[in-house]
Design a protein around this motif. Structure first.
Motif, PDB file in Angstrom:
ATOM      1  N   PRO A 135     -26.870 -40.074   7.177  1.00 18.23           N
ATOM      2  CA  PRO A 135     -26.257 -39.170   6.201  1.00 18.23           C
ATOM      3  C   PRO A 135     -26.670 -39.523   4.777  1.00 18.23           C
ATOM      4  O   PRO A 135     -26.632 -40.689   4.388  1.00 18.23           O
ATOM      5  CB  PRO A 135     -24.752 -39.394   6.396  1.00 18.23           C
ATOM      6  CG  PRO A 135     -24.623 -39.908   7.790  1.00 18.23           C
ATOM      7  CD  PRO A 135     -25.865 -40.707   8.050  1.00 18.23           C
ATOM      8  N   GLY A 136     -27.095 -38.532   4.023  1.00 14.43           N
ATOM      9  CA  GLY A 136     -27.436 -38.729   2.620  1.00 14.43           C
ATOM     10  C   GLY A 136     -28.754 -39.444   2.372  1.00 14.43           C
ATOM     11  O   GLY A 136     -29.116 -39.709   1.232  1.00 14.43           O
ATOM     12  N   SER A 137     -29.501 -39.775   3.421  1.00 15.00           N
ATOM     13  CA  SER A 137     -30.778 -40.463   3.188  1.00 15.00           C
ATOM     14  C   SER A 137     -31.932 -39.455   3.224  1.00 15.00           C
ATOM     15  O   SER A 137     -31.719 -38.255   3.385  1.00 15.00           O
ATOM     16  CB  SER A 137     -30.983 -41.592   4.196  1.00 15.00           C
ATOM     17  OG  SER A 137     -31.216 -41.061   5.471  1.00 15.00           O
ATOM     18  N   SER A 138     -33.142 -39.958   3.047  1.00 15.82           N
ATOM     19  CA  SER A 138     -34.282 -39.057   2.935  1.00 15.82           C
ATOM     20  C   SER A 138     -35.429 -39.553   3.810  1.00 15.82           C
ATOM     21  O   SER A 138     -35.878 -40.688   3.682  1.00 15.82           O
ATOM     22  CB  SER A 138     -34.723 -38.980   1.475  1.00 15.82           C
ATOM     23  OG  SER A 138     -35.827 -38.117   1.341  1.00 15.82           O
ATOM     24  N   LEU A 139     -35.875 -38.685   4.710  1.00 16.77           N
ATOM     25  CA  LEU A 139     -36.940 -39.043   5.649  1.00 16.77           C
ATOM     26  C   LEU A 139     -38.118 -38.105   5.450  1.00 16.77           C
ATOM     27  O   LEU A 139     -37.946 -36.883   5.394  1.00 16.77           O
ATOM     28  CB  LEU A 139     -36.411 -38.904   7.086  1.00 16.77           C
ATOM     29  CG  LEU A 139     -37.420 -39.135   8.210  1.00 16.77           C
ATOM     30  CD1 LEU A 139     -37.666 -40.618   8.423  1.00 16.77           C
ATOM     31  CD2 LEU A 139     -36.952 -38.491   9.507  1.00 16.77           C
ATOM     32  N   GLY A 140     -39.308 -38.679   5.346  1.00 16.88           N
ATOM     33  CA  GLY A 140     -40.517 -37.868   5.218  1.00 16.88           C
ATOM     34  C   GLY A 140     -41.146 -37.633   6.579  1.00 16.88           C
ATOM     35  O   GLY A 140     -41.181 -38.534   7.417  1.00 16.88           O
ATOM     36  N   ILE A 141     -41.624 -36.424   6.806  1.00 14.07           N
ATOM     37  CA  ILE A 141     -42.438 -36.139   7.987  1.00 14.07           C
ATOM     38  C   ILE A 141     -43.809 -35.769   7.464  1.00 14.07           C
ATOM     39  O   ILE A 141     -43.970 -34.743   6.798  1.00 14.07           O
ATOM     40  CB  ILE A 141     -41.844 -34.981   8.823  1.00 14.07           C
ATOM     41  CG1 ILE A 141     -40.420 -35.329   9.262  1.00 14.07           C
ATOM     42  CG2 ILE A 141     -42.732 -34.682  10.033  1.00 14.07           C
ATOM     43  CD1 ILE A 141     -39.755 -34.238  10.104  1.00 14.07           C
ATOM     44  N   VAL A 142     -44.781 -36.655   7.690  1.00 14.09           N
ATOM     45  CA  VAL A 142     -46.109 -36.413   7.149  1.00 14.09           C
ATOM     46  C   VAL A 142     -47.131 -36.252   8.266  1.00 14.09           C
ATOM     47  O   VAL A 142     -46.908 -36.647   9.407  1.00 14.09           O
ATOM     48  CB  VAL A 142     -46.570 -37.545   6.186  1.00 14.09           C
ATOM     49  CG1 VAL A 142     -45.592 -37.720   5.051  1.00 14.09           C
ATOM     50  CG2 VAL A 142     -46.769 -38.855   6.923  1.00 14.09           C
ATOM     51  N   GLY A 143     -48.250 -35.675   7.907  1.00 17.35           N
ATOM     52  CA  GLY A 143     -49.312 -35.430   8.879  1.00 17.35           C
ATOM     53  C   GLY A 143     -50.147 -34.282   8.349  1.00 17.35           C
ATOM     54  O   GLY A 143     -49.697 -33.519   7.495  1.00 17.35           O
ATOM     55  N   GLU A 144     -51.358 -34.170   8.872  1.00 16.46           N
ATOM     56  CA  GLU A 144     -52.236 -33.119   8.388  1.00 16.46           C
ATOM     57  C   GLU A 144     -51.756 -31.759   8.852  1.00 16.46           C
ATOM     58  O   GLU A 144     -50.896 -31.648   9.724  1.00 16.46           O
ATOM     59  CB  GLU A 144     -53.654 -33.354   8.939  1.00 16.46           C
ATOM     60  CG  GLU A 144     -54.340 -34.531   8.317  1.00 16.46           C
ATOM     61  CD  GLU A 144     -55.628 -34.825   9.038  1.00 16.46           C
ATOM     62  OE1 GLU A 144     -56.683 -34.741   8.387  1.00 16.46           O
ATOM     63  OE2 GLU A 144     -55.588 -35.109  10.241  1.00 16.46           O
ATOM     64  N   SER A 145     -52.367 -30.742   8.308  1.00 14.99           N
ATOM     65  CA  SER A 145     -52.105 -29.374   8.730  1.00 14.99           C
ATOM     66  C   SER A 145     -52.333 -29.267  10.246  1.00 14.99           C
ATOM     67  O   SER A 145     -53.319 -29.775  10.762  1.00 14.99           O
ATOM     68  CB  SER A 145     -53.069 -28.460   7.970  1.00 14.99           C
ATOM     69  OG  SER A 145     -52.896 -27.160   8.407  1.00 14.99           O
ATOM     70  N   GLY A 146     -51.373 -28.673  10.947  1.00 15.98           N
ATOM     71  CA  GLY A 146     -51.504 -28.494  12.389  1.00 15.98           C
ATOM     72  C   GLY A 146     -50.964 -29.640  13.210  1.00 15.98           C
ATOM     73  O   GLY A 146     -51.052 -29.626  14.446  1.00 15.98           O
TER      74      GLY A 146
END
Ligand code: ADP
Ligand code: MG
Length: 292
Positions: free
Chosen positions: A54-65
């Protein structure tokens, strides 16, 4: 779990709290386990698991597709998962909602901001009206209280009465994205999903919006799922990050650790692909064919 033979190494194990550690209770946040989606015989998302406290921040990264958008579309319910579960504070979002009230409650809890806010704003309705729409749907407020709340929400994203009375097309791209954020916040979500939300903006406007988002997270305590192909962006706005490749998580952990000491060759390749001094496209292309 089976791996494709071309995979150079297995996935780098998660070093933070794992979904399995998380109790399915009030404070557990968003817990995603084993999500999968195929289009025909193409596997777009394969066994994706993570947790957003709760209240935290998660990045989802990766190239297009790589499956980022498909993943978050399953979380908000725009796409049905073939396998896996999604719970928010212990409430199961995977099963079909039972009736309108449950469907609305789910829609409210996880709000999404897209890359192009122009597509999600009705061009015939004023900016204030666009925000009011969400309040009418999700809040019990009457007209006067709603009007006050619209002013407050727009103020929170740095927009005043002049913008409130304007049509979306009269605003700049950055201002429209502020409206989209105000609209999302109007639902008082637990989680805000930002899918390439600053990708279309000029760098200086990007910085302003990222700063605004950081302030809102501190004040509103809403959790962020930050979907981006831009590794520079995740460093500033996320605490943890998962790296997607071909629909699978190849590496995950605290953002600083993943960006400064990447352990998977694909993450290193992504980092090397960011143009900077001494950057050599030919070498990157060569390294890419080695990773497969
Ligand atoms: P990203 O957001 O990381 O760019 P997406 O989740 O949009 O990736 O897409 C992942 C993969 O799934 C891509 O190969 C894409 O072509 C495919 N895909 C996404 N949506 C659909 C769809 N509606 N029909 C068929 N294939 C799709
Ligand atoms: Mg996408």
């Amino acid at each position: 779990m089976t791996r494709e033979p071309t995979e150079p190494t297995g996935p780098i194990p998660w070093t933070g709290p794992t979904p399995d550690d998380a109790p399915a209770t009030a404070g557990s946040g968003l817990v995603v386990r084993g999500l999968r989606k195929t289009y025909g015989d193409h596997v777009a998302v394969d066994d994706v698991s993570f947790r957003l406290a709760p209240g935290s921040s998660l990045g989802i990264v990766g190239e297009s597709g790589s499956g980022k958008t498909t993943t978050v579309r399953m979380l908000v319910g725009l796409e049905r998962a073939e396998a896996g579960t999604v719970t928010l504070d212990g409430r199961d979002r995977s099963a079909r909602p039972r009736g309108r009230a449950e469907r609305l409650a789910r829609a409210r809890e996880i709000q999404m901001v897209f890359q192009d806010p122009y597509l999600s704003l009705d061009p015939r309705i004023t900016v204030g009206g666009c925000v009011d729409e969400v309040l009418r749907l999700h809040s019990p407020l009457g007209p006067a209280a709603r009007a006050a709340r619209v002013t407050e929400l727009l103020d929170q994203v740095g927009l005043g009465p002049r913008e409130a009375a304007a049509l979306p097309r009269a605003l700049s791209g950055g201002q429209r994205q502020r409206v989209a954020i105000a609209r999302a916040l109007a639902a008082e979500p637990r989680v805000l999903v930002l899918d390439e939300a600053v990708a279309a903006l000029d760098v200086s406007i990007q910085a302003q919006i990222l700063e605004l988002l950081a302030t809102i997270r501190r004040e509103a305590g809403v959790g962020y799922l930050f979907v981006t192909h831009d590794l520079g962006v995740v460093r500033h706005v996320t605490e943890e990050v998962v790296v997607l490749r071909h629909g699978r998580i190849v590496e995950a952990g605290p953002t600083g650790q993943v960006l400064d000491a990447p352990r998977h060759p694909y993450t290193r390749l992504l980092l090397d692909s960011v143009p900077r001094r001494g950057w050599d496209p030919a070498r990157i292309a060569e390294a890419r064919s080695a990773v497969g």
